[in-house]
Design a protein around this motif. Structure first.
Motif, mmCIF file in Angstrom:
data_model
loop_
_atom_site.group_PDB
_atom_site.id
_atom_site.type_symbol
_atom_site.label_atom_id
_atom_site.label_comp_id
_atom_site.label_asym_id
_atom_site.label_seq_id
_atom_site.Cartn_x
_atom_site.Cartn_y
_atom_site.Cartn_z
ATOM 1 N N ASN A 183 0.854 -1.190 0.000
ATOM 2 C CA ASN A 183 0.000 0.000 0.000
ATOM 3 C C ASN A 183 0.891 1.241 0.000
ATOM 4 N N TYR A 184 0.272 2.428 0.039
ATOM 5 C CA TYR A 184 1.032 3.670 -0.064
ATOM 6 C C TYR A 184 1.903 3.902 1.169
ATOM 7 N N LYS A 185 1.670 3.159 2.254
ATOM 8 C CA LYS A 185 2.482 3.316 3.466
ATOM 9 C C LYS A 185 3.587 2.270 3.578
ATOM 10 N N GLY A 186 3.501 1.203 2.790
ATOM 11 C CA GLY A 186 4.507 0.152 2.910
ATOM 12 C C GLY A 186 3.959 -1.195 2.496
ATOM 13 N N VAL A 187 4.209 -2.233 3.338
ATOM 14 C CA VAL A 187 3.814 -3.586 2.966
ATOM 15 C C VAL A 187 3.535 -4.421 4.211
ATOM 16 N N ASN A 188 2.552 -5.286 4.100
ATOM 17 C CA ASN A 188 2.307 -6.333 5.084
ATOM 18 C C ASN A 188 2.543 -7.669 4.375
ATOM 19 N N PHE A 189 3.386 -8.517 4.977
ATOM 20 C CA PHE A 189 3.629 -9.802 4.319
ATOM 21 C C PHE A 189 3.720 -10.924 5.343
ATOM 22 N N GLN A 190 3.420 -12.121 4.874
ATOM 23 C CA GLN A 190 3.515 -13.329 5.678
ATOM 24 C C GLN A 190 4.575 -14.237 5.054
ATOM 25 N N TYR A 191 5.292 -14.971 5.903
ATOM 26 C CA TYR A 191 6.319 -15.867 5.385
ATOM 27 C C TYR A 191 6.338 -17.147 6.215
ATOM 28 N N SER A 192 6.965 -18.164 5.606
ATOM 29 C CA SER A 192 7.126 -19.448 6.282
ATOM 30 C C SER A 192 8.547 -19.925 6.023
ATOM 31 N N SER A 193 9.363 -19.979 7.081
ATOM 32 C CA SER A 193 10.772 -20.330 6.931
ATOM 33 C C SER A 193 11.158 -21.429 7.922
ATOM 34 N N HIS A 194 11.958 -22.391 7.447
ATOM 35 C CA HIS A 194 12.391 -23.482 8.302
ATOM 36 C C HIS A 194 13.527 -23.063 9.234
ATOM 37 N N GLU A 195 14.161 -21.924 8.944
ATOM 38 C CA GLU A 195 15.269 -21.475 9.778
ATOM 39 C C GLU A 195 15.259 -19.959 9.884
ATOM 40 N N ALA A 196 15.906 -19.444 10.909
ATOM 41 C CA ALA A 196 16.045 -17.996 11.062
ATOM 42 C C ALA A 196 16.947 -17.463 9.945
ATOM 43 N N GLN A 197 16.531 -16.393 9.343
ATOM 44 C CA GLN A 197 17.293 -15.839 8.224
ATOM 45 C C GLN A 197 17.243 -14.310 8.230
ATOM 46 N N GLU A 198 18.244 -13.724 7.569
ATOM 47 C CA GLU A 198 18.170 -12.293 7.278
ATOM 48 C C GLU A 198 17.539 -12.135 5.898
ATOM 49 N N MET A 199 16.514 -11.305 5.831
ATOM 50 C CA MET A 199 15.838 -11.060 4.564
ATOM 51 C C MET A 199 16.194 -9.664 4.065
ATOM 52 N N THR A 200 16.494 -9.547 2.779
ATOM 53 C CA THR A 200 16.701 -8.241 2.147
ATOM 54 C C THR A 200 15.455 -7.902 1.355
ATOM 55 N N LEU A 201 14.852 -6.772 1.675
ATOM 56 C CA LEU A 201 13.681 -6.294 0.948
ATOM 57 C C LEU A 201 14.149 -5.305 -0.112
#
Length: 894
Positions: free
Chosen positions: A768-786
């Motif tokens: 949206n105009y303010k940003g993003v809402n997202f859901q994820y499913s990961s088997h391990e802790a990770q650093e994500m780059t947006l």
């Protein structure tokens, strides 16, 4: 000289007003040359306009949806809506575009309105402070001024529109305040100055310097009171404070450290030269006839003063216009003027733009020239009056002939090429459902507008209002010239580019892209090539690189080795230990160590990181500043047969035992104080040896030092420092060998050389105009780059709980736990943004108080001033306000 509208001259004023409205409109229409009648199905080809139009289009659509936007997702992987350029010029044109829904009409109406309002201002100023009728000529001169027309219609600098419209009215307010400093006039001056700051602060800051320079002279020669001078200064200060809600975050970079630096090339290009004033074919031309008319007006003024024909008002008003014309024209030459560099922010002035102010004052002087010549015939013989009128007619014809607006045909364009380009691809879906669009090559601002019509995000933008991502975009030129195409490919991969328009000189980039991307050529009819990737779009990425590079000398090195994460923070203490300990290797390339405190801070952090198992590499700068870990650096001139030789016991796994150094590089950096030496610089047949690469024991480990300024031999670094070689091959002869040595160093110490990102497992994303809402499913802790530009304004929550928003190569980085979670990212405010609003609100409070108690404040100040003047035996000013009653309070009753 000064006219006051009474019942007796209302009829004359009404006739002159109607004539002014008509003549100004006709002059504006003539000044628009071919643009006015250009088809509204076309687009303006003005240099900057379509770039502004991109944001204007977005702002308009947001407002129509009931949204006041702050984030602009379409440019530079996301940027502030009114970053660098303030909001006024955008919002003034929003109603025009909302009603017309047409780009060409918006351009015509916006530019025409700005010039028309300015022209009427010149007429009114000339009539009010010079005399009847003469202002009609001044209005026409202003509306036909080539510099003003070229600014808007050719350069498309619509941020100058409100400046052009308001400048005459601002001068009216200032001169009126000098005549009678009332609260109402103080309010008017402040509000107009405020609006101009919110249009183009660079211009109004230059205006203020010149105006206060003139008023300082007036104060010294006692043409105005000190109180008047003080109040005008205070008015400018109030205007600055009231606009802090934008300027604190938009100019200073406090809230958004990704604010760009004004390019030196832009400053140079928009700094006046003599050619601007004499050559009608120059890309900026200030009418020679108005310059000559201004000089003649000043000579006429001098004559009238010497013959005591000038009235008291004339001594102020015409002298003010004359001095301001001379000073502003001189100012337009910027850094070419001796001592100009000592002005505040001198290197950031686009000095040539002050000629919009000169255009106003020169038009006023031309009005005065006619008035003064005609006045010389008052009471004289008929023949003299006829001759004076004839001279005036000759002047009018000469000026109009010189300013002939029809000699310039302003460019227009069709969108047919872009419609054909996008017709070959499926452009359905919203902007964040598709990958980004970008281009490589010398394209104009149309490339930044038309993709928005097809709802494409871009990794590019236009003009200098981008983020530090611009550094990477500009670096593409260096990377292409030095053959480091994988650097460009890496950037496009992390920016989620799936559509790319490539100029022929960048063809080798497409080969590098196809090593991982599946690009196909969609179109090549124009000579350039349009590539489309079949890979699925993803704005959520994982980055497996494990080495960090920063420092003053790092940009070129980052181009050669894209598997090094290159951060914009140049000092190690700008990071936390927690951030740094994630990396296997950290490379400090020419770190600046200017104080003992910085030295101690760097050494303490390096020691701790080594204790945590991080490898530290330092390529020190020259002998300036402090020495890290007491490893001294000295410049060594290259002599006979310089060779870099590997030493026994070197831990670096490399086959490069000997590298013959290019003697044309002149010098290298030798190091002293290393505990172990891995490579030496051998010269003169072994008679001269210097340490080049080695280690220094630190704590429980060691720091690797690289000397010789070895990275300078790399091709990308060479291009950044010296430019593209004129001959081919013109790079240092050992460039490839040095790159191989660096590669071996990084491999020896466990650097991951695979820089391609992979998709992060996001299951759903709502933008949206303010940003993003997202859901994820990961088997391990990770650093994500947006794949969105980082600023401190981004705030994140994980399942409703606040988490830290980090950055990596100017993109957002989030540390996310394993499992199924929901993340919300919002583009909000920081403490600096709040401070900006508070400053504006507090300023508004004191401004209202000042206006309310203006009379009392003025009266008290006058009492103190009179006592001081009496004690110092100072005389009154030559130009005293007619009425000392200022504000709502009666001074005598007080």
């Amino acid at each position: 000289m000064e006219e006051t509208i009474t019942s007796k001259d209302k009829k004359q004023f009404g006739i002159e007003l109607i004539l002014a409205l008509i003549l100004t409109g006709l002059a504006c229409a003539a000044g628009f040359s071919n643009i006015l009648f250009a088809s509204n199905d076309l687009y303006p080809a003005a240099t900057d306009f379509l770039g502004h139009m991109a944001k204007l289009r977005y702002i308009t659509h947001c407002i129509q949806d009931g949204i006041l936007p702050s984030w602009f997702p379409y440019w530079y992987c996301g940027a502030a809506v009114t970053q660098y350029y303030p909001p006024l010029s955008y919002y003034l044109m929003v109603p025009i575009y909302a009603i017309t829904n047409n780009v060409m009409l918006t351009f015509k109406i916006g530019c025409l309105s700005a010039i028309y309002i300015g022209g009427i201002g010149v007429w009114f100023l000339s009539r009010k402070f010079i005399g009847r009728w003469c202002g009609l000529f001044g209005s026409v001169v202003f509306c036909l001024q080539p510099y003003v027309l070229l600014t808007l219609l050719d350069q498309g600098q619509v941020a100058q529109g409100p400046i052009i419209a308001l400048t005459p009215w601002y001068l009216i307010g200032l001169l009126s305040f000098c005549r009678k400093p009332t609260a109402r006039r103080f309010l008017i001056c402040t509000v107009i100055c405020l609006l101009m700051i919110l249009s183009h602060p660079n211009s109004i800051f230059m205006y203020s310097l010149c105006i206060m320079g003139v008023l300082t002279v007036f104060l010294l020669i006692r043409k105005i009171e000190f109180l008047t001078y003080l109040y005008i200064s205070l008015s400018i200060i109030f205007a600055g404070i009231l606009t802090a809600f934008w300027s604190v975050v938009g100019v200073t970079g406090l809230e958004n450290p990704t604010i760009p630096v004004l390019l030196g090339e832009a400053v140079t290009a928009f700094t006046a030269t003599i050619d601007w004033f004499v050559n009608p074919k120059n890309f900026f031309y200030f009418s020679l006839s108005t310059s000559i008319g201004s000089v003649l007006a000043i000579l006429l003024y001098t004559y009238r003063r010497s013959k005591k024909l000038a009235g008291k008002g004339e001594k102020i008003n015409v002298l003010f216009a004359a001095m301001l014309t001379v000073i502003s024209a001189f100012f337009s030459f910027g850094l070419q003027i001796p001592f100009f560099e000592y002005l505040p922010m001198a290197e950031s002035f686009v000095a040539g733009r002050i000629l919009n102010l000169t255009g106003v004052t020169a038009a006023i002087l031309c009005s005065y020239l006619l008035y003064g010549i005609h006045a010389l015939g008052y009471g004289k013989k008929v023949q003299i009056r006829i001759f004076a009128s004839f001279v005036c007619l000759v002047i009018v014809i000469s000026v109009l002939f010189d300013m002939n607006p029809f000699r310039t045909e302003y460019r227009v364009r069709s969108d047919e090429d872009y419609r054909n380009l996008f017709s070959v691809i499926d452009s359905s879906g919203t902007n964040f459902e598709k990958g980004r669009y970008t281009f490589l090559g010398p394209f104009d601002c149309s490339q930044n507008y038309y993709p928005l019509e097809y709802d494409f995000n871009m990794s590019e933008g236009y003009n200098i209002e981008g983020t530090t991502q611009n550094q990477a975009i500009w670096s593409a030129v260096v990377a292409n010239s030095s053959g480091t195409y994988d650097y460009i490919a890496k950037n496009l991969a992390f920016w989620n580019v799936r559509y790319i328009f490539i100029f022929p000189s960048y063809d080798n980039v497409s080969t590098e892209l196809n090593k991982r991307y599946d690009f196909r050529m969609a179109d090549s009819k124009s000579g350039s090539r349009f590539y489309v990737s079949e890979d699925p779009s993803s704005y959520f990425l994982t980055d497996n690189r494990n080495a960090l590079l920063f420092g003053a000398g790092s940009p070129g090195l980052a181009m050669e080795f894209p598997y090094l994460i290159h951060d914009q923070r140049d000092a190690i203490f700008d990071y936390s230990i927690e951030e740094l300990q994630k990396y296997r290797l950290i490379y400090l390339c020419e770190p600046e160590v200017n104080t003992l405190a910085e030295k101690e801070s760097i050494e303490a952090m390096v020691t701790e990181l080594i204790g945590r198992g991080v490898t530290i590499v330092i390529e020190p700068t020259n002998t300036k500043g402090y020495q890290l870990f007491d490893v001294a650096v000295s410049e060594v001139f290259l002599e006979e047969s310089p060779t870099i030789q590997k030493q026994n016991g070197s831990k670096i796994i490399s086959e490069a035992d000997d590298i013959i150094v290019d003697e044309s590089m002149k010098y290298g950096r030798a190091m002293f104080g290393l505990d172990k030496v891995y490579y030496k610089l051998i010269q003169n047949g072994g008679r001269l040896e210097n340490d080049i690469i080695g280690v220094k024991k630190v704590g429980n480990g060691e720091v690797i030092f690289i000397g010789k300024h070895l990275s300078q031999y790399l091709k990308a670094v060479y291009v950044r420092n010296w430019g593209v070689p004129e001959r081919e091959p013109g790079f240092p002869e050992c460039s490839d060998e040095v790159k191989a040595l660096f590669t071996d160093i990084f491999k020896t110490y466990g650097v991951n050389t695979n820089f391609w990102p992979e998709p992060f497992p996001v299951t759903r994303a709502d933008w949206n105009y303010k940003g993003v809402n997202f859901q994820y499913s990961s088997h391990e802790a990770q650093e994500m780059t947006l794949s969105v530009t980082y600023t401190p304004r981004w705030k994140a929550t994980l399942d409703g709980k606040t988490i830290e928003v980090g950055q990596k190569e100017n993109l957002i980085a989030l540390d996310l736990p394993a499992g199924d979670h929901e993340v919300k990212l919002v583009y909000g405010l920081t403490i600096y943004g709040i401070i900006g609003y508070i400053i504006s609100l507090v300023g508004l409070f004191f401004f209202v108080l000042f206006i309310k108690y203006y009379g009392i404040i003025t009266y008290r100040f006058r009492l103190i001033s009179k006592k001081i003047n009496k004690f110092l035996q100072l005389t009154d000013t030559d130009y005293t306000p007619k009425d000392l009653h200022t504000g709502d309070m009666d001074a005598e009753k007080l």
